[in-house]
Write a protein that holds these residues in place. Sequence first.
Motif, PDB file in Angstrom:
ATOM      1  N   PRO A 267       8.791   4.126  14.620  1.00  0.00           N
ATOM      2  CA  PRO A 267       7.443   4.694  14.606  1.00  0.00           C
ATOM      3  C   PRO A 267       7.025   5.167  13.212  1.00  0.00           C
ATOM      4  O   PRO A 267       5.859   5.102  12.865  1.00  0.00           O
ATOM      5  CB  PRO A 267       7.518   5.877  15.569  1.00  0.00           C
ATOM      6  CG  PRO A 267       8.854   5.852  16.191  1.00  0.00           C
ATOM      7  CD  PRO A 267       9.695   4.853  15.480  1.00  0.00           C
ATOM      8  N   LEU A 268       7.995   5.607  12.418  1.00  0.00           N
ATOM      9  CA  LEU A 268       7.683   6.074  11.068  1.00  0.00           C
ATOM     10  C   LEU A 268       7.085   4.958  10.225  1.00  0.00           C
ATOM     11  O   LEU A 268       6.103   5.150   9.511  1.00  0.00           O
ATOM     12  CB  LEU A 268       8.941   6.638  10.399  1.00  0.00           C
ATOM     13  CG  LEU A 268       8.783   7.143   8.971  1.00  0.00           C
ATOM     14  CD1 LEU A 268       7.811   8.317   8.925  1.00  0.00           C
ATOM     15  CD2 LEU A 268      10.142   7.549   8.419  1.00  0.00           C
ATOM     16  N   TYR A 269       7.663   3.762  10.316  1.00  0.00           N
ATOM     17  CA  TYR A 269       7.199   2.628   9.512  1.00  0.00           C
ATOM     18  C   TYR A 269       6.328   1.665  10.296  1.00  0.00           C
ATOM     19  O   TYR A 269       5.839   0.686   9.741  1.00  0.00           O
ATOM     20  CB  TYR A 269       8.405   1.890   8.922  1.00  0.00           C
ATOM     21  CG  TYR A 269       9.169   2.767   7.961  1.00  0.00           C
ATOM     22  CD1 TYR A 269       8.679   3.011   6.684  1.00  0.00           C
ATOM     23  CD2 TYR A 269      10.345   3.389   8.349  1.00  0.00           C
ATOM     24  CE1 TYR A 269       9.359   3.843   5.814  1.00  0.00           C
ATOM     25  CE2 TYR A 269      11.033   4.215   7.477  1.00  0.00           C
ATOM     26  CZ  TYR A 269      10.537   4.440   6.214  1.00  0.00           C
ATOM     27  OH  TYR A 269      11.202   5.260   5.355  1.00  0.00           O
ATOM     28  N   LYS A 270       6.170   1.901  11.596  1.00  0.00           N
ATOM     29  CA  LYS A 270       5.343   1.060  12.473  1.00  0.00           C
ATOM     30  C   LYS A 270       5.753  -0.414  12.379  1.00  0.00           C
ATOM     31  O   LYS A 270       4.915  -1.299  12.203  1.00  0.00           O
ATOM     32  CB  LYS A 270       3.866   1.248  12.154  1.00  0.00           C
ATOM     33  CG  LYS A 270       3.381   2.649  12.435  1.00  0.00           C
ATOM     34  CD  LYS A 270       1.889   2.778  12.164  1.00  0.00           C
ATOM     35  CE  LYS A 270       1.386   4.125  12.559  1.00  0.00           C
ATOM     36  NZ  LYS A 270       1.529   5.167  11.614  1.00  0.00           N
ATOM     37  N   THR A 271       7.058  -0.637  12.505  1.00  0.00           N
ATOM     38  CA  THR A 271       7.583  -1.985  12.434  1.00  0.00           C
ATOM     39  C   THR A 271       8.903  -2.059  13.182  1.00  0.00           C
ATOM     40  O   THR A 271       9.514  -1.029  13.484  1.00  0.00           O
ATOM     41  CB  THR A 271       7.792  -2.430  10.964  1.00  0.00           C
ATOM     42  OG1 THR A 271       8.145  -3.818  10.934  1.00  0.00           O
ATOM     43  CG2 THR A 271       8.860  -1.616  10.265  1.00  0.00           C
ATOM     44  N   ALA A 272       9.328  -3.281  13.448  1.00  0.00           N
ATOM     45  CA  ALA A 272      10.651  -3.479  14.028  1.00  0.00           C
ATOM     46  C   ALA A 272      11.695  -3.173  12.968  1.00  0.00           C
ATOM     47  O   ALA A 272      11.503  -3.451  11.784  1.00  0.00           O
ATOM     48  CB  ALA A 272      10.801  -4.914  14.515  1.00  0.00           C
ATOM     49  N   TYR A 273      12.789  -2.596  13.401  1.00  0.00           N
ATOM     50  CA  TYR A 273      13.909  -2.273  12.526  1.00  0.00           C
ATOM     51  C   TYR A 273      15.122  -3.064  13.012  1.00  0.00           C
ATOM     52  O   TYR A 273      15.490  -2.964  14.182  1.00  0.00           O
ATOM     53  CB  TYR A 273      14.192  -0.762  12.569  1.00  0.00           C
ATOM     54  CG  TYR A 273      15.389  -0.366  11.759  1.00  0.00           C
ATOM     55  CD1 TYR A 273      15.317  -0.352  10.376  1.00  0.00           C
ATOM     56  CD2 TYR A 273      16.587  -0.039  12.375  1.00  0.00           C
ATOM     57  CE1 TYR A 273      16.423  -0.009   9.618  1.00  0.00           C
ATOM     58  CE2 TYR A 273      17.698   0.304  11.627  1.00  0.00           C
ATOM     59  CZ  TYR A 273      17.613   0.310  10.245  1.00  0.00           C
ATOM     60  OH  TYR A 273      18.707   0.641   9.504  1.00  0.00           O
ATOM     61  N   ILE A 274      15.717  -3.837  12.134  1.00  0.00           N
ATOM     62  CA  ILE A 274      16.870  -4.655  12.512  1.00  0.00           C
ATOM     63  C   ILE A 274      18.121  -3.803  12.389  1.00  0.00           C
ATOM     64  O   ILE A 274      18.531  -3.425  11.294  1.00  0.00           O
ATOM     65  CB  ILE A 274      16.978  -5.918  11.621  1.00  0.00           C
ATOM     66  CG1 ILE A 274      15.662  -6.695  11.636  1.00  0.00           C
ATOM     67  CG2 ILE A 274      18.146  -6.784  12.089  1.00  0.00           C
ATOM     68  CD1 ILE A 274      15.121  -7.051  13.000  1.00  0.00           C
TER      69      ILE A 274
ATOM     70  N   ALA B 218      19.278   0.191   5.400  1.00  0.00           N
ATOM     71  CA  ALA B 218      18.612  -0.689   4.446  1.00  0.00           C
ATOM     72  C   ALA B 218      17.684  -1.699   5.071  1.00  0.00           C
ATOM     73  O   ALA B 218      16.966  -2.359   4.360  1.00  0.00           O
ATOM     74  CB  ALA B 218      19.669  -1.416   3.618  1.00  0.00           C
ATOM     75  N   SER B 219      17.681  -1.856   6.361  1.00  0.00           N
ATOM     76  CA  SER B 219      16.883  -2.903   6.987  1.00  0.00           C
ATOM     77  C   SER B 219      15.405  -2.617   6.876  1.00  0.00           C
ATOM     78  O   SER B 219      14.954  -1.492   7.009  1.00  0.00           O
ATOM     79  CB  SER B 219      17.242  -3.010   8.461  1.00  0.00           C
ATOM     80  OG  SER B 219      16.399  -3.938   9.098  1.00  0.00           O
TER      81      SER B 219
END
Length: 178
Positions: free
Chosen positions: A102-109, A176-177
């Motif tokens: 939610p912080l970056y509004k993206t999927a995190y691998i 790092a992802s």
Amino acid sequence: MKHRTPWSAALLCWLLCLALLTACGGSPAETETAGSCTVSISCATILDNLDQLNAAKADFVPDDGVILPETELSFTEGETAFDLLQRVCRDKGISMESSWSPLYKTAYIEGIANLYEFDCGKLSGWMYSVNGEFPNYGCSGYTLQDGDVICWVYTCDLGADVGGGQAAGDGQQEGAST
């Protein structure tokens, strides 16, 4: 006024359901290919950092560090680097785990091929590059373009060991992802 028997109402209901399901259950519409790109997945940096690798993960590291060699794939309009990774991992039987940030509004691998963030040191995890550049935003924010070369790489040093240190240097605390 005509009185319907319960079986005729049930039959009518069944026929309506059948008609709706038949109309909705036709063959899927052909999706038009928007282009093609190349994707690869590598954990070769781990080979230079085996002293930091969680011993339980050693069997998951290929001898040459290549999880997926360069593979050309077609994609449809609007697909992202994340969509492509999900699809190629599913199609090739490569495990992949992600979560929504939610912080970056993206999927995190979180992990690919049973290799996860922090498995090879406190600065390790997955990053991606597009045409040799490491975007400073998440993989679900990059929309594929025809001819793209997408490389997923495992870093052991927050990107500095794979040429992507500037992309990871934004204070991201989740590994790092991107």
